[in-house]
Design a protein around this motif. Structure first.
Motif, PDB file in Angstrom:
ATOM      1  N   LEU A 174     -60.676  19.423 -14.930  1.00  0.00           N
ATOM      2  CA  LEU A 174     -60.714  18.966 -16.322  1.00  0.00           C
ATOM      3  C   LEU A 174     -62.164  18.777 -16.775  1.00  0.00           C
ATOM      4  N   GLY A 175     -62.956  18.071 -15.956  1.00  0.00           N
ATOM      5  CA  GLY A 175     -64.327  17.773 -16.341  1.00  0.00           C
ATOM      6  C   GLY A 175     -65.162  19.032 -16.537  1.00  0.00           C
ATOM      7  N   LEU A 176     -65.185  19.880 -15.525  1.00  0.00           N
ATOM      8  CA  LEU A 176     -66.034  21.071 -15.589  1.00  0.00           C
ATOM      9  C   LEU A 176     -65.557  22.045 -16.657  1.00  0.00           C
ATOM     10  N   CYS A 177     -64.229  22.218 -16.763  1.00  0.00           N
ATOM     11  CA  CYS A 177     -63.709  23.188 -17.726  1.00  0.00           C
ATOM     12  C   CYS A 177     -63.901  22.707 -19.163  1.00  0.00           C
ATOM     13  N   VAL A 178     -63.756  21.412 -19.413  1.00  0.00           N
ATOM     14  CA  VAL A 178     -63.962  20.895 -20.770  1.00  0.00           C
ATOM     15  C   VAL A 178     -65.424  21.093 -21.184  1.00  0.00           C
ATOM     16  N   LEU A 179     -66.348  20.735 -20.302  1.00  0.00           N
ATOM     17  CA  LEU A 179     -67.771  20.920 -20.605  1.00  0.00           C
ATOM     18  C   LEU A 179     -68.066  22.391 -20.898  1.00  0.00           C
ATOM     19  N   ALA A 180     -67.612  23.267 -20.006  1.00  0.00           N
ATOM     20  CA  ALA A 180     -67.927  24.682 -20.156  1.00  0.00           C
ATOM     21  C   ALA A 180     -67.273  25.245 -21.415  1.00  0.00           C
ATOM     22  N   LEU A 198     -55.045  18.931 -22.974  1.00  0.00           N
ATOM     23  CA  LEU A 198     -55.626  18.342 -21.766  1.00  0.00           C
ATOM     24  C   LEU A 198     -54.530  17.889 -20.812  1.00  0.00           C
ATOM     25  N   ALA A 199     -53.462  17.320 -21.372  1.00  0.00           N
ATOM     26  CA  ALA A 199     -52.341  16.893 -20.532  1.00  0.00           C
ATOM     27  C   ALA A 199     -51.738  18.094 -19.815  1.00  0.00           C
ATOM     28  N   ALA A 200     -51.554  19.182 -20.578  1.00  0.00           N
ATOM     29  CA  ALA A 200     -50.941  20.364 -19.976  1.00  0.00           C
ATOM     30  C   ALA A 200     -51.822  20.914 -18.855  1.00  0.00           C
ATOM     31  N   VAL A 201     -53.111  21.075 -19.141  1.00  0.00           N
ATOM     32  CA  VAL A 201     -54.021  21.606 -18.123  1.00  0.00           C
ATOM     33  C   VAL A 201     -54.037  20.692 -16.900  1.00  0.00           C
ATOM     34  N   GLY A 202     -54.107  19.377 -17.143  1.00  0.00           N
ATOM     35  CA  GLY A 202     -54.167  18.420 -16.041  1.00  0.00           C
ATOM     36  C   GLY A 202     -52.916  18.452 -15.173  1.00  0.00           C
ATOM     37  N   ILE A 203     -51.746  18.410 -15.812  1.00  0.00           N
ATOM     38  CA  ILE A 203     -50.498  18.385 -15.050  1.00  0.00           C
ATOM     39  C   ILE A 203     -50.336  19.660 -14.234  1.00  0.00           C
ATOM     40  N   PHE A 204     -50.644  20.798 -14.875  1.00  0.00           N
ATOM     41  CA  PHE A 204     -50.457  22.058 -14.160  1.00  0.00           C
ATOM     42  C   PHE A 204     -51.432  22.206 -13.007  1.00  0.00           C
ATOM     43  N   THR A 205     -52.671  21.743 -13.216  1.00  0.00           N
ATOM     44  CA  THR A 205     -53.633  21.799 -12.126  1.00  0.00           C
ATOM     45  C   THR A 205     -53.165  20.930 -10.975  1.00  0.00           C
ATOM     46  N   PHE A 206     -52.655  19.746 -11.298  1.00  0.00           N
ATOM     47  CA  PHE A 206     -52.205  18.818 -10.260  1.00  0.00           C
ATOM     48  C   PHE A 206     -51.037  19.406  -9.458  1.00  0.00           C
ATOM     49  N   ILE A 207     -50.034  19.917 -10.167  1.00  0.00           N
ATOM     50  CA  ILE A 207     -48.876  20.492  -9.477  1.00  0.00           C
ATOM     51  C   ILE A 207     -49.297  21.692  -8.634  1.00  0.00           C
ATOM     52  N   GLY A 208     -50.125  22.558  -9.224  1.00  0.00           N
ATOM     53  CA  GLY A 208     -50.570  23.752  -8.509  1.00  0.00           C
ATOM     54  C   GLY A 208     -51.309  23.383  -7.235  1.00  0.00           C
ATOM     55  N   SER A 209     -52.177  22.373  -7.336  1.00  0.00           N
ATOM     56  CA  SER A 209     -52.955  21.972  -6.179  1.00  0.00           C
ATOM     57  C   SER A 209     -52.077  21.296  -5.134  1.00  0.00           C
ATOM     58  N   TRP A 210     -51.175  20.451  -5.585  1.00  0.00           N
ATOM     59  CA  TRP A 210     -50.287  19.747  -4.650  1.00  0.00           C
ATOM     60  C   TRP A 210     -49.461  20.743  -3.833  1.00  0.00           C
ATOM     61  N   ASN A 211     -49.050  21.827  -4.488  1.00  0.00           N
ATOM     62  CA  ASN A 211     -48.168  22.789  -3.827  1.00  0.00           C
ATOM     63  C   ASN A 211     -48.899  23.939  -3.168  1.00  0.00           C
ATOM     64  N   ASN A 212     -50.230  23.992  -3.304  1.00  0.00           N
ATOM     65  CA  ASN A 212     -50.974  25.090  -2.700  1.00  0.00           C
ATOM     66  C   ASN A 212     -50.736  25.095  -1.190  1.00  0.00           C
ATOM     67  N   PHE A 213     -50.492  26.273  -0.643  1.00  0.00           N
ATOM     68  CA  PHE A 213     -50.156  26.333   0.775  1.00  0.00           C
ATOM     69  C   PHE A 213     -51.156  27.154   1.589  1.00  0.00           C
ATOM     70  N   LEU A 214     -51.469  28.362   1.123  1.00  0.00           N
ATOM     71  CA  LEU A 214     -52.256  29.288   1.948  1.00  0.00           C
ATOM     72  C   LEU A 214     -53.651  28.749   2.251  1.00  0.00           C
ATOM     73  N   TRP A 215     -54.365  28.286   1.212  1.00  0.00           N
ATOM     74  CA  TRP A 215     -55.726  27.838   1.449  1.00  0.00           C
ATOM     75  C   TRP A 215     -55.781  26.590   2.343  1.00  0.00           C
ATOM     76  N   PRO A 216     -54.997  25.549   2.049  1.00  0.00           N
ATOM     77  CA  PRO A 216     -54.998  24.387   2.956  1.00  0.00           C
ATOM     78  C   PRO A 216     -54.565  24.750   4.375  1.00  0.00           C
ATOM     79  N   LEU A 217     -53.686  25.745   4.504  1.00  0.00           N
ATOM     80  CA  LEU A 217     -53.254  26.171   5.834  1.00  0.00           C
ATOM     81  C   LEU A 217     -54.451  26.677   6.635  1.00  0.00           C
ATOM     82  N   LEU A 218     -55.365  27.373   5.950  1.00  0.00           N
ATOM     83  CA  LEU A 218     -56.519  27.945   6.646  1.00  0.00           C
ATOM     84  C   LEU A 218     -57.571  26.890   6.945  1.00  0.00           C
TER      85      LEU A 218
END
Lengths: 296, 313
Positions: free
Chosen positions: A107-113, A215-235
């Motif tokens: 949120l922080g970096l994308c809003v600034l950019a 902002l709510a939409a971007v935040g919620i989707f980023t949170f869900i996407g990150s929580w459910n990310n599997f491949l990268w945390p697996l590595l």
């Protein structure tokens, strides 16, 4: 038609047909309701079965036959073992920390950019924006090998930063936010500018208050996407104490073998946090899918 | 903070096309803007651009995860990749998954949305039950489904047996592995396409249907000649997004039919790349393989980009 809706949503119109047709229940619409209800119930079967199994004793669960939807002996054994082992709680905390870092930084970096690209002119702007937009088309899965090399060179393997930082790169969020900011008329900023406000203050007191839904939409989707990310945390998380919930459940808990009641208790607890997020923010999520969902 | 007045102000603001407010004074070029975009650009450069360049470079080397010195070996990785039958097998498995999963995910997504659009009074319940699986972590999904797929005592075989439909299949444990993964994927991710279609349906003005009613159109005619044509753009988007996601299949296949459990000897492509890099330590070769996948997804993504940017007109 707005499938790609990153403009502020217009106030919802009441579906007018309902009122006019009230009281007329045709055979067709009864059939529609019946079919919809049956399908929705069918879709819940896996959840209900997991819930039912999680409250059985290990003996009853592993016996399998006969299929009982209501446990014969209600038991919290599965949950108790899970809490005694303790790793489930560790993974839950790790997931919360990582997803929070990812969401706040995104949120922080994308809003600034996005503000920079929308409101300011600077040397190299067009080139940088084009390079970032091109990133939308790059599948992160195709980069795991060299990315792992970079992260290990930075000594970030098995750290929160190594888990989080690569997930912050979300070019599509810049695209979505910039288009939203572009649509806010510049007149709104004139008064602030006359007061001598700098860009950070304009961003904070003019642009952001108008951008709540996006902002709510971007935040919620980023949170869900990150929580459910599997491949990268697996590595990048090899140490069980730094694993996120999906990886811990998949890799470690999956290896415990045939403890069905315990596995289903883990599944229910693993599903719960985001189900709660979903219930709380259902409206924003449903609206956001049309816009932010494109990032997936 | 967002209050209702803010939202409606933004909504009003957005309805004006942005181009009607030309800049009063020509803006000065200055370096301030660079400071705004620099933080994101730095993270982007380190964790996306640099790995991309590095991966391309590694694909021409014998770079290994063991850390021995790197030698330039030209096109050797690439020629090996194009002649590697296992790589092609795994690529075919990914393609097969895509072919099997895309039609049900698009068609059922539309069908469920049409139902939910008409059964409005059940709206909250339908959105909950169709979309909730989508927010669940993949390993929870596979834990539950592996339990339901158990050949002995599993829910699915039990009911199939009870209804006289067999009930003795091995599901993920043998030749049905791909079909089982596809079924689970449909249950897990359908809600996303469902919501995209539902949002699109709600933008169709009711007047269109009222006009059709006056002309005496029946429901099937209305579906074929009004609803589906108006949803054409949404369908194009849904299909493209679905293709991109299906080509990236790894998580659920790895957890259910591959990887740790090793129930199926077959791989999907990302798993083959993963194995080449992290099991075989051959970073150079794995990088070349990654770029092949990248090329496939890029083709689909370019179509998506065209669809996205056409909206700007």
């Amino acid at each position: 038609m707005t499938t790609v809706q990153e403009r502020p949503p217009a106030p919802e119109r009441e579906p007018r047909t309902i009122n006019r047709k009230r009281g007329r229940i045709t055979a067709g619409s009864a059939l529609v309701y019946l079919a919809a209800f049956f399908l929705a119930l069918l879709w819940l079967v896996p959840f209900l079965w997991a819930l039912s199994t999680s409250f059985k004793t290990e003996t009853e669960a592993s016996l399998g036959q006969p299929i009982r939807w209501i446990p014969q002996d209600w038991s919290l054994e599965g949950y108790r073992v899970l809490f005694e082992r303790g790793d489930h709680l560790t993974w839950m905390i790790n997931s919360t920390v990582v997803s929070t870092i990812v969401t706040v930084l995104t949120l922080g970096l994308c809003v600034l950019a996005a503000y920079g690209f929308s409101r300011l002119d600077f040397p190299g702007k067009k080139v940088i924006y084009a390079v970032i937009l091109a990133g939308i088309m790059i599948p992160p899965q195709a980069l795991i090998i060299p990315l792992f090399d970079v992260v290990s060179a930075l000594r970030m393997v098995d750290t929160y930063w190594g888990l989080a930082l690569p997930q912050v790169v979300a070019p599509v969020m810049i695209f979505i936010l910039k288009r939203f900011f572009d649509a806010i008329p510049r007149d709104y900023e004139e008064a602030a500018k006359l007061d001598g406000a700098g860009h950070l203050r304009i961003l904070r007191s003019v642009i952001l208050p108008l951008s709540g839904p996006i902002l709510a939409a971007v935040g919620i989707f980023t949170f869900i996407g990150s929580w459910n990310n599997f491949l990268w945390p697996l590595l990048v998380a090899n140490d069980p104490s730094i694993m996120t919930l999906p990886v811990g459940l998949g890799v470690v808990a999956g290896g415990y073998g045939l403890f069905y009641a315990q596995n289903m208790a883990a599944a229910i607890l693993g599903a719960l946090p985001l189900l709660i997020v979903f219930m709380l923010f259902q409206k924003q999520i449903v609206r956001g899918v049309a816009g932010v969902g494109l990032s997936r | 903070m967002t209050t209702d007045t803010d939202t409606s102000a933004a909504a009003r603001a957005a309805e004006k096309p942005p181009s009607t407010t030309p800049d009063r004074a020509p803006r000065r070029r200055s370096w301030i803007g660079l400071w705004f975009v620099l933080p994101f650009t730095a993270v982007y450069a380190v964790f996306l651009l640099w790995p991309m360049i590095l991966g391309l470079y590694y694909s021409f080397t014998d770079k290994s995860l063991t850390g021995r010195p790197v030698d330039w070996i030209g096109l050797a990785n690439w020629t090996e990749a194009f002649g590697d039958p296992k790589a092609w097998d795994s690529l075919w498995n990914t393609a097969w998954f895509t072919i099997l999963s895309t039609p049900p995910l698009v068609i059922l997504g539309l069908a469920f949305a049409l139902l939910a659009h008409r059964a409005r009074k059940l709206g909250w319940f339908l959105r909950l039950s169709f979309f909730a699986p989508f927010v669940i972590p993949v390993s929870v999904v596979t834990l539950i489904w592996v339990w339901m797929y158990q050949p002995d005592g599993g829910l699915i075989n039990h009911y199939l047996g009870e209804w006289g439909l067999g009930g003795d299949r091995l599901w993920i444990f043998q030749e049905d592995a791909m079909g089982s993964v596809v079924t689970t994927t449909v249950w897990w991710t359908l809600g996303f396409n469902f919501l995209l279609y539902l949002a699109a349906l709600q933008t169709i003005p009711t007047e269109v249907y009222e006009a059709a009613d006056i002309d005496g159109a029946n429901p099937v005619q209305k579906l074929w000649s009004i609803t589906l044509p108006l949803l054409r753009r949404t369908t194009a988007l849904v299909i493209v997004l679905q293709l991109i996601n299906s080509l990236r299949i790894f998580d659920q296949y790895y957890l259910m039919a591959g990887g740790g459990s090793n129930l199926s000897p077959e791989n999907v492509f990302i798993q083959y790349v993963y194995n080449a890099g992290f099991v075989g330590f051959r970073v150079g070769y794995a990088s070349a393989l990654s770029y092949i996948l990248f090329a496939f997804i890029l083709i689909v993504a370019l179509v998506q980009f065209r669809l996205l940017s056409r909206k700007e007109d």
